[in-house]
Design a protein around this motif. Sequence first.
Motif, mmCIF file in Angstrom:
data_model
loop_
_atom_site.group_PDB
_atom_site.id
_atom_site.type_symbol
_atom_site.label_atom_id
_atom_site.label_comp_id
_atom_site.label_asym_id
_atom_site.label_seq_id
_atom_site.Cartn_x
_atom_site.Cartn_y
_atom_site.Cartn_z
ATOM 1 N N LEU A 8 56.024 47.795 30.811
ATOM 2 C CA LEU A 8 55.973 49.370 31.403
ATOM 3 C C LEU A 8 55.567 49.198 32.638
ATOM 4 C CD1 LEU A 8 56.070 52.566 28.818
ATOM 5 C CD2 LEU A 8 57.851 50.580 30.038
ATOM 6 N N LEU A 9 55.737 49.322 33.902
ATOM 7 C CA LEU A 9 55.202 49.129 35.166
ATOM 8 C C LEU A 9 53.889 50.397 35.736
ATOM 9 C CD1 LEU A 9 58.454 47.426 36.884
ATOM 10 C CD2 LEU A 9 56.018 47.021 36.189
ATOM 11 N N PRO A 10 53.510 50.071 36.954
ATOM 12 C CA PRO A 10 52.931 51.033 37.175
ATOM 13 C C PRO A 10 53.845 52.347 37.213
ATOM 14 C CG PRO A 10 51.962 49.227 38.228
ATOM 15 C CD PRO A 10 53.877 49.075 37.413
ATOM 16 N N THR A 11 52.811 53.402 38.167
ATOM 17 C CA THR A 11 53.800 54.133 39.039
ATOM 18 C C THR A 11 53.825 53.776 40.217
ATOM 19 O OG1 THR A 11 51.837 56.077 37.863
ATOM 20 C CG2 THR A 11 53.697 56.595 40.299
ATOM 21 N N GLY A 12 55.133 53.778 41.186
ATOM 22 C CA GLY A 12 56.162 53.165 42.821
ATOM 23 C C GLY A 12 56.065 52.103 42.226
ATOM 24 N N TRP A 13 56.326 51.592 41.110
ATOM 25 C CA TRP A 13 57.089 49.890 40.574
ATOM 26 C C TRP A 13 58.497 50.902 39.827
ATOM 27 C CZ3 TRP A 13 54.986 44.674 40.213
ATOM 28 C CH2 TRP A 13 53.781 44.633 41.723
ATOM 29 N N GLU A 14 59.510 49.995 40.067
ATOM 30 C CA GLU A 14 60.615 49.861 39.385
ATOM 31 C C GLU A 14 61.449 48.491 38.566
ATOM 32 O OE1 GLU A 14 62.277 52.739 38.020
ATOM 33 O OE2 GLU A 14 60.776 53.887 39.076
ATOM 34 N N VAL A 45 54.750 42.161 49.402
ATOM 35 C CA VAL A 45 53.715 41.319 51.339
ATOM 36 C C VAL A 45 52.270 41.608 50.297
ATOM 37 C CG1 VAL A 45 53.143 42.367 52.991
ATOM 38 C CG2 VAL A 45 55.061 42.331 53.060
ATOM 39 N N ARG A 46 51.224 42.518 49.804
ATOM 40 C CA ARG A 46 50.617 42.656 49.627
ATOM 41 C C ARG A 46 50.019 42.037 48.578
ATOM 42 N NH1 ARG A 46 49.917 47.948 49.884
ATOM 43 N NH2 ARG A 46 49.599 48.158 48.470
ATOM 44 N N VAL A 47 51.321 42.394 47.653
ATOM 45 C CA VAL A 47 51.705 41.089 46.235
ATOM 46 C C VAL A 47 51.073 39.569 46.484
ATOM 47 C CG1 VAL A 47 52.442 40.676 43.978
ATOM 48 C CG2 VAL A 47 51.649 42.870 44.689
ATOM 49 N N SER A 48 52.105 39.485 47.397
ATOM 50 C CA SER A 48 52.423 37.640 47.958
ATOM 51 C C SER A 48 51.053 38.249 48.491
ATOM 52 C CB SER A 48 53.404 37.454 48.518
ATOM 53 O OG SER A 48 55.028 38.273 47.592
ATOM 54 N N ASN A 49 50.097 37.783 49.199
ATOM 55 C CA ASN A 49 49.269 37.432 50.031
ATOM 56 C C ASN A 49 48.007 37.332 49.058
ATOM 57 O OD1 ASN A 49 50.573 37.844 53.028
ATOM 58 N ND2 ASN A 49 49.994 39.645 52.839
ATOM 59 N N ARG A 50 47.855 38.051 48.004
ATOM 60 C CA ARG A 50 46.966 38.091 46.722
ATOM 61 C C ARG A 50 47.058 37.311 46.241
ATOM 62 N NH1 ARG A 50 41.876 38.326 45.772
ATOM 63 N NH2 ARG A 50 41.639 39.865 43.783
ATOM 64 N N LEU A 96 47.378 42.837 40.532
ATOM 65 C CA LEU A 96 45.644 42.090 41.259
ATOM 66 C C LEU A 96 45.552 43.340 42.577
ATOM 67 C CD1 LEU A 96 47.381 38.943 41.661
ATOM 68 C CD2 LEU A 96 45.523 39.713 40.201
ATOM 69 N N ILE A 97 46.241 44.213 42.900
ATOM 70 C CA ILE A 97 46.038 45.400 44.033
ATOM 71 C C ILE A 97 46.056 46.562 43.920
ATOM 72 C CG2 ILE A 97 47.195 43.237 45.565
ATOM 73 C CD1 ILE A 97 49.530 45.428 44.939
ATOM 74 N N ARG A 98 45.489 47.395 44.679
ATOM 75 C CA ARG A 98 45.167 48.890 44.080
ATOM 76 C C ARG A 98 46.649 49.641 44.317
ATOM 77 N NH1 ARG A 98 39.955 50.333 43.421
ATOM 78 N NH2 ARG A 98 38.724 48.807 43.559
ATOM 79 N N LYS A 99 46.529 50.546 44.329
ATOM 80 C CA LYS A 99 47.780 51.868 44.671
ATOM 81 C C LYS A 99 47.825 51.828 46.107
ATOM 82 C CE LYS A 99 50.711 54.788 43.318
ATOM 83 N NZ LYS A 99 52.485 53.943 43.926
ATOM 84 N N ASP A 100 48.699 51.816 46.884
ATOM 85 C CA ASP A 100 48.737 52.650 48.319
ATOM 86 C C ASP A 100 49.084 53.603 48.491
ATOM 87 O OD1 ASP A 100 48.041 53.212 51.134
ATOM 88 O OD2 ASP A 100 48.230 51.182 51.727
#
Length: 575
Positions: free
Chosen positions: A81-87, A243-248, A34-38
Amino acid sequence: MEALLQHFHEAVITETDVEQLKKLILQLAFQGKLIRKDQNDEPVSLLFTRILEERQRLIKEKKIKKEKPLPPISLEEMPYLLPTGWEWERIGNVVKVISGYAFKSGDFSDSDGIKSIKITNIGVGNFVFGTTANLPKEFIHEYKEYLVFENDILIALTRPYIKDGLKVCLCPKSYNQTLLNQRVASLRGLFSGVLNEYVFYYFNSPIVLDYVKNYSRTMNQPNLSINSLKRLPIPLPSYETQVRVSNRIKELFAICDSLKEEIKQKEQSSSIMNKSIFKRIEDYNNPSQIQDLQLVVENIKHFCNTKEDIELLRKSILSLAIQGKLIKQVPTDEPVTVLLKKIKEEKEKLIKEKKIKKEKEFPQITDEEKPFELPPGWEWTRLKEVTYNLGQKKPDKKFTYIDVGLINKEKGVISEGAQTNILLPEEAPSRARKIVKKGSVIYSTVRPYLLNIAIVNQDFKHEPIVSTAFAVLNTFNGIENKYLYYYLRSQPFIDYVEGMMVGMAYPAINEANFYKGCLPLPPTNEQKHIVEKVDQLMILCDQLEANIEQSKQEADKLMQAVLQEASSVKKEVLS
């Protein structure tokens, strides 16, 4: 998600579709779509390091207990499997999980004390307020480890899910510092790097529901163990990303809620408008009845969007038909007075031949009994004056038994199952008594509002006998049984029957009052033309209903296709 956006208006047309869309949003959110990676976000590994340090500090300060370490998450346990930066991490490693205490029933009272949270308080996404059961005030110190605070996440452990979804909610402000009863768990964020709102959204996602269904022990009802709850995998990005995921999610949910309200208001407005126009059509004193029906037919897509609308249209058609407003009268048709005279002669002949019994005549129809004015050439008559029955008998040979349950009330026929409902005389129920023949109209006088009405339109190998729950109507020459059938289903006759019903559990109309009912009788040729016209219009209604169902199925298929597309990311590396 792209497929849904391209076909948004076709896919999301009902309130149920909006709820499905919310599930899709949550599913995509926790896949990182839902969001772009920062690139400026800190690595999630630093978050885990801080959580570990905070946990050790809290244990040292004796604010939480040291627990047995949870096992690492295996690849098989990962839903995708998750995007890079997630675990992936166990929920028990990032929040405090508490299982409620089994307080004794004698501990609870209505007197002042400490509120308790029971499993009945946990709804799907919302806290269920009800009768408050309090515990003694001193319990707040004795059982302080079971205290629940505002915005703690609460989940039912027994029967944790129902058809509507997972039973999970937030603790409301009015239940701050209350005690948690058995078979309910609370989850409380203790660590600065885990956003409570993010965790709550996750628990409302299809991912957690699937996990709970898979890990719930099922005997008589599903039960989720506290250990299985602690082992739940949760996809964690950095705090900033949470925070960004929740806001989205919040932003998209606001759009969904707005859309749901728009659909609701549109349906309500449509319903009010439709009921108004159909009420006008059925108003006997409305001189524009037929013009109003024409308006509906010419704008059928606007007035008939649901099965309920189609049912209103069917009722309106029948109402106009039995008022003589669907077809033009033909002055050369034989007057009904002549038809009634012929019927009287035919009835006397049958009585003389002892084929039917002579019965007590009903009084003349009063003006108060006539619900509307009739066209020229029509006459009001009582049902008993133009129909007869063949009496009753106790079956003395193999017979076909027709009970109320064998009526296909939508089609007005006897179900095919009747052909195999063959009984021997000694097997006959006490209600198997009434004689019918091909062409008889049968009407269930028990719970008549269900409209179990049918024409006996088939041949039977063994003599048909119907239940005494039916009134049987055989028509004399000149009376179309299909016209009679349609009248029995029309609103004027329904209103008459409802006014005559007695009883609570099984309301019914007795046969004397049933046969006393008034029938608007047109000439024979006009009866035939009315039946032909109504048949045509009912076929149109059936087609409209089929189109509505097909449109709904197509929308459902599109929504399911979008959901499947979202699910296909499982086992894919997202980057």
